[in-house]
Design a protein around this motif. Structure first.
Motif, PDB file in Angstrom:
ATOM      1  N   THR A  81       0.833  -1.205   0.000  1.00  0.00           N
ATOM      2  CA  THR A  81       0.000   0.000   0.000  1.00  0.00           C
ATOM      3  C   THR A  81       0.866   1.252   0.000  1.00  0.00           C
ATOM      4  N   SER A  82       1.894   1.252   0.817  1.00  0.00           N
ATOM      5  CA  SER A  82       2.809   2.393   0.895  1.00  0.00           C
ATOM      6  C   SER A  82       3.559   2.596  -0.413  1.00  0.00           C
ATOM      7  N   ILE A  83       4.021   1.511  -1.007  1.00  0.00           N
ATOM      8  CA  ILE A  83       4.746   1.606  -2.280  1.00  0.00           C
ATOM      9  C   ILE A  83       3.821   2.106  -3.388  1.00  0.00           C
ATOM     10  N   ALA A  84       2.590   1.618  -3.407  1.00  0.00           N
ATOM     11  CA  ALA A  84       1.633   2.083  -4.424  1.00  0.00           C
ATOM     12  C   ALA A  84       1.355   3.574  -4.263  1.00  0.00           C
ATOM     13  N   GLY A  85       1.236   4.037  -3.037  1.00  0.00           N
ATOM     14  CA  GLY A  85       1.011   5.461  -2.793  1.00  0.00           C
ATOM     15  C   GLY A  85       2.194   6.308  -3.233  1.00  0.00           C
ATOM     16  N   GLN A  86       3.397   5.855  -2.915  1.00  0.00           N
ATOM     17  CA  GLN A  86       4.593   6.600  -3.309  1.00  0.00           C
ATOM     18  C   GLN A  86       4.784   6.598  -4.821  1.00  0.00           C
ATOM     19  N   THR A  87       4.477   5.477  -5.471  1.00  0.00           N
ATOM     20  CA  THR A  87       4.581   5.396  -6.926  1.00  0.00           C
ATOM     21  C   THR A  87       3.598   6.341  -7.597  1.00  0.00           C
ATOM     22  N   ALA A  88       2.372   6.368  -7.084  1.00  0.00           N
ATOM     23  CA  ALA A  88       1.361   7.270  -7.638  1.00  0.00           C
ATOM     24  C   ALA A  88       1.762   8.723  -7.433  1.00  0.00           C
ATOM     25  N   ASP A  89       2.325   9.030  -6.260  1.00  0.00           N
ATOM     26  CA  ASP A  89       2.769  10.397  -5.973  1.00  0.00           C
ATOM     27  C   ASP A  89       3.909  10.810  -6.903  1.00  0.00           C
ATOM     28  N   LEU A  90       4.855   9.913  -7.099  1.00  0.00           N
ATOM     29  CA  LEU A  90       5.992  10.207  -7.978  1.00  0.00           C
ATOM     30  C   LEU A  90       5.541  10.393  -9.428  1.00  0.00           C
TER      31      LEU A  90
END
Length: 114
Positions: A81-90
């Motif tokens: 979940t955290s990685i998906a959020g960071q990827t979307a933010d980037l």
């Protein structure tokens, strides 16, 4: 899902700029350059729309994973979940930077004396 490749977009913009400046040298080159720029412009528009769609899909996926984690679904993982959020933010930040560069280029072109 496709990733936004800023370097690819910038190289396409440079190629279009080179085509436009080569086409300005002769009157026949101007008409051929205009047609190639229109087709390349359509390709850029398609690429940009696909990039926006990919970013939106990443954000939707991150939101879905976040919601699943908040609900306590058994398959939800904090790390994913955290990685998906960071990827979307980037991806969103990259899209905003490309947009800013396009707006700067447009402003520069519009302010050029004719």
């Amino acid at each position: 899902m496709t990733q936004i490749d800023v370097n690819n977009v910038l190289s396409q913009m440079r190629a279009l700029s080179a085509q436009a400046s080569d086409g300005m040298s002769s009157a026949t080159g101007i008409t051929s350059s205009a047609t190639s720029t229109n087709s390349a412009g359509a390709n850029f528009a398609t690429l940009f729309k696909q990039s926006i769609g990919a970013v939106a899909a990443q954000q939707n996926d991150a939101q879905a994973q976040s919601s699943a984690f908040e609900r306590g679904d058994p398959g939800a993982d904090l790390v994913k979940t955290s990685i998906a959020g960071q990827t979307a933010d980037l991806a969103f930040r990259g899209l905003v930077e490309v947009r800013n560069k396009l707006v700067d280029a447009y402003t520069t072109i519009m302010n050029m004396p004719v």
